[in-house]
Scaffold this motif. Structure first.
Motif, PDB file in Angstrom:
ATOM      1  N   UNK A  22      33.440  31.709  40.699  1.00 24.22           N
ATOM      2  CA  UNK A  22      33.622  33.321  39.517  1.00 24.22           C
ATOM      3  C   UNK A  22      35.035  33.474  40.985  1.00 24.22           C
ATOM      4  N   UNK A  23      34.975  32.422  42.420  1.00 24.38           N
ATOM      5  CA  UNK A  23      35.820  33.048  42.957  1.00 24.38           C
ATOM      6  C   UNK A  23      37.064  32.639  43.483  1.00 24.38           C
ATOM      7  N   UNK A  24      37.809  33.014  43.723  1.00 25.80           N
ATOM      8  CA  UNK A  24      39.692  32.487  43.990  1.00 25.80           C
ATOM      9  C   UNK A  24      38.824  31.322  45.196  1.00 25.80           C
ATOM     10  N   UNK A  25      39.991  30.269  45.003  1.00 30.72           N
ATOM     11  CA  UNK A  25      39.863  29.516  45.990  1.00 30.72           C
ATOM     12  C   UNK A  25      40.534  30.080  47.450  1.00 30.72           C
ATOM     13  N   UNK A  26      40.291  29.581  48.792  1.00 28.70           N
ATOM     14  CA  UNK A  26      39.944  30.331  50.198  1.00 28.70           C
ATOM     15  C   UNK A  26      41.048  30.170  50.274  1.00 28.70           C
ATOM     16  N   UNK A  27      41.504  31.584  50.285  1.00 27.80           N
ATOM     17  CA  UNK A  27      42.880  31.817  51.273  1.00 27.80           C
ATOM     18  C   UNK A  27      43.776  32.462  49.949  1.00 27.80           C
ATOM     19  N   UNK A  28      42.616  32.265  48.763  1.00 29.95           N
ATOM     20  CA  UNK A  28      44.114  32.787  47.972  1.00 29.95           C
ATOM     21  C   UNK A  28      43.175  33.872  47.208  1.00 29.95           C
ATOM     22  N   UNK A  29      44.248  35.281  46.685  1.00 27.88           N
ATOM     23  CA  UNK A  29      43.498  36.077  46.595  1.00 27.88           C
ATOM     24  C   UNK A  29      43.251  36.387  44.871  1.00 27.88           C
ATOM     25  N   UNK A  30      41.905  37.045  44.282  1.00 26.13           N
ATOM     26  CA  UNK A  30      41.496  37.612  43.221  1.00 26.13           C
ATOM     27  C   UNK A  30      42.413  37.532  42.648  1.00 26.13           C
ATOM     28  N   UNK A  31      42.346  37.718  41.373  1.00 27.59           N
ATOM     29  CA  UNK A  31      43.142  37.647  40.499  1.00 27.59           C
ATOM     30  C   UNK A  31      43.628  38.885  39.883  1.00 27.59           C
ATOM     31  N   UNK A  32      42.887  39.564  40.429  1.00 32.04           N
ATOM     32  CA  UNK A  32      42.809  41.243  40.197  1.00 32.04           C
ATOM     33  C   UNK A  32      43.708  41.761  40.958  1.00 32.04           C
ATOM     34  N   UNK A  33      44.136  41.390  42.203  1.00 31.15           N
ATOM     35  CA  UNK A  33      44.714  41.349  43.100  1.00 31.15           C
ATOM     36  C   UNK A  33      45.913  41.115  43.253  1.00 31.15           C
ATOM     37  N   UNK A  34      46.040  40.010  42.557  1.00 27.36           N
ATOM     38  CA  UNK A  34      47.678  38.987  42.577  1.00 27.36           C
ATOM     39  C   UNK A  34      48.389  39.659  41.384  1.00 27.36           C
ATOM     40  N   UNK A  35      47.993  39.947  40.555  1.00 29.14           N
ATOM     41  CA  UNK A  35      48.423  40.893  39.056  1.00 29.14           C
ATOM     42  C   UNK A  35      48.913  42.024  39.399  1.00 29.14           C
ATOM     43  N   UNK A  36      48.057  43.040  40.436  1.00 28.27           N
ATOM     44  CA  UNK A  36      48.668  43.807  41.237  1.00 28.27           C
ATOM     45  C   UNK A  36      49.987  43.951  41.408  1.00 28.27           C
ATOM     46  N   UNK A  37      49.908  43.155  42.346  1.00 30.15           N
ATOM     47  CA  UNK A  37      51.184  42.914  43.380  1.00 30.15           C
ATOM     48  C   UNK A  37      52.322  42.741  42.858  1.00 30.15           C
ATOM     49  N   UNK A  38      52.097  42.179  41.180  1.00 32.57           N
ATOM     50  CA  UNK A  38      53.068  41.611  40.189  1.00 32.57           C
ATOM     51  C   UNK A  38      53.268  39.803  40.005  1.00 32.57           C
ATOM     52  N   UNK A  39      52.465  39.809  39.857  1.00 36.51           N
ATOM     53  CA  UNK A  39      52.401  37.938  39.902  1.00 36.51           C
ATOM     54  C   UNK A  39      52.905  38.043  38.050  1.00 36.51           C
TER      55      UNK A  39
END
Length: 144
Positions: free
Chosen positions: A15-32
């Protein structure tokens, strides 16, 4: 009991993102746009620990679709047609499905074209002209 603990730990690890990769919600909020689409799918399906929320799914699809993600565009078109999370609006549905059908990879095109044509069958000639005009005028935006 030990098996349950191992299963729980394995579930948490996946359930955790790979090491060094921000969680899905963070990436989405950042505009990805890919993360926005994935988060929208998770809300639409009620998976990955999220409650099924069509309005929130539609909001994430909108952000991703506006940046050009064809799968978010198609998903947004489907939600407009079904009236789930958004008001039922076949003109908007047709517009988004047309945009997606024009840009999707060839292997996925037939399904989206089928959906687009199905929605078009519910439109008056004037509504179809309006949806096609909106699709032609649409331009992708970059999220801040």
């Amino acid at each position: 009991m030990r098996t349950l603990a191992v299963l729980l730990l394995a579930t948490l690890a996946y359930a955790q993102p790979p090491a060094g990769r921000p969680p899905l919600k963070e990436r989405a909020a950042a505009g990805d746009p890919e993360a926005q689409f994935s988060l929208g799918k998770n809300y639409e399906a009620g998976r990955s620990g999220l409650k099924q929320e069509y309005a929130i799914a539609a909001s994430w699809y909108q952000k991703s679709a506006e940046q050009g993600n064809v799968y978010a565009q198609a998903s947004l078109g489907i939600l407009y047609h079904s009236g789930k999370g958004l008001p039922h609006d076949d003109v908007q549905s047709e517009m988004w499905l047309t945009i997606a059908a024009d840009r999707v990879p060839k292997d996925d095109r037939d399904t989206i074209v089928e959906m687009r044509d199905s929605v078009a069958a519910h439109l008056t000639p004037q509504q179809l002209v309006e949806a096609q005009k909106l699709a032609r005028e649409w331009k992708p935006k970059k999220q801040p």
